[in-house]
Design a protein around this motif. Sequence first.
Motif, PDB file in Angstrom:
ATOM      1  N   ILE A   8      -1.639  -4.196   2.076  1.00 48.97           N
ATOM      2  CA  ILE A   8      -2.220  -2.856   1.967  1.00 48.97           C
ATOM      3  C   ILE A   8      -1.207  -1.941   1.294  1.00 48.97           C
ATOM      4  O   ILE A   8      -0.061  -1.834   1.744  1.00 48.97           O
ATOM      5  N   THR A   9      -1.619  -1.287   0.222  1.00 48.25           N
ATOM      6  CA  THR A   9      -0.714  -0.398  -0.499  1.00 48.25           C
ATOM      7  C   THR A   9      -0.690   1.007   0.108  1.00 48.25           C
ATOM      8  O   THR A   9       0.313   1.701   0.019  1.00 48.25           O
ATOM      9  N   SER A  10      -1.805   1.424   0.716  1.00 50.50           N
ATOM     10  CA  SER A  10      -1.822   2.720   1.390  1.00 50.50           C
ATOM     11  C   SER A  10      -2.929   2.718   2.430  1.00 50.50           C
ATOM     12  O   SER A  10      -3.818   1.879   2.403  1.00 50.50           O
ATOM     13  N   GLY A  11      -2.850   3.676   3.336  1.00 47.79           N
ATOM     14  CA  GLY A  11      -3.837   3.772   4.401  1.00 47.79           C
ATOM     15  C   GLY A  11      -3.466   2.903   5.591  1.00 47.79           C
ATOM     16  O   GLY A  11      -2.411   2.263   5.618  1.00 47.79           O
ATOM     17  N   ASN A  12      -4.333   2.883   6.576  1.00 48.65           N
ATOM     18  CA  ASN A  12      -4.093   2.128   7.789  1.00 48.65           C
ATOM     19  C   ASN A  12      -5.430   1.915   8.473  1.00 48.65           C
ATOM     20  O   ASN A  12      -6.433   2.547   8.132  1.00 48.65           O
ATOM     21  N   ALA A  13      -5.467   1.024   9.444  1.00 51.71           N
ATOM     22  CA  ALA A  13      -6.649   0.795  10.276  1.00 51.71           C
ATOM     23  C   ALA A  13      -6.183   0.684  11.721  1.00 51.71           C
ATOM     24  O   ALA A  13      -5.043   0.278  11.978  1.00 51.71           O
TER      25      ALA A  13
END
Length: 176
Positions: free
Chosen positions: A19-24
């Motif tokens: 994942i290059t950006s963001g989150n879950a």
Amino acid sequence: MNGAGKTTTFKMITGDEFITSGNAFLNEISLKSNLKKFQQQLGYCPQFDPLIDQMTVLETLYMFARLRGIHPDLIEYTCLSLIDLLDLSDHVNKMNQHLSGGNKRKLSVAISLVGSPCVVLLDEPTSGMDPKTRRTLWNSLNNIRNKGKSLILTTHSMDCLLYTSPSPLDYCAHLV
């Protein structure tokens, strides 16, 4: 729509892709900061079946139950329950390589349900299924959803929208 990034998104959520950006988050557990704990709460049925040809249906489910950390006393019950749920009883001792495409998909869905994860990602779970088998799977997934599990799926099978509850139109009516 093909090429929209559905499978790639699933691969990022499962940790298969970077994942290059963001989150879950699942139950306040971050994908980025605690991948292993995040994965423990997630079931995944990839677009292509993760089956070993030289194993039977039952052996496959036993293996995944062990990998998921199911208590040894509960493995047989877990596996037989999933076999029953997904209508695989006639294929328990059949080698995976001899299963039809639809039964391979049902086994892949069963694998994703091992350990009763709180969220299950299903990438094209009905691809290659005949209409009767597809209906059986939709009914099984409805039963799982009705027991409080969250299912996120991709599909080109638009008939599944006829069986969602509440319907998307009901939801939109509440927004107006």
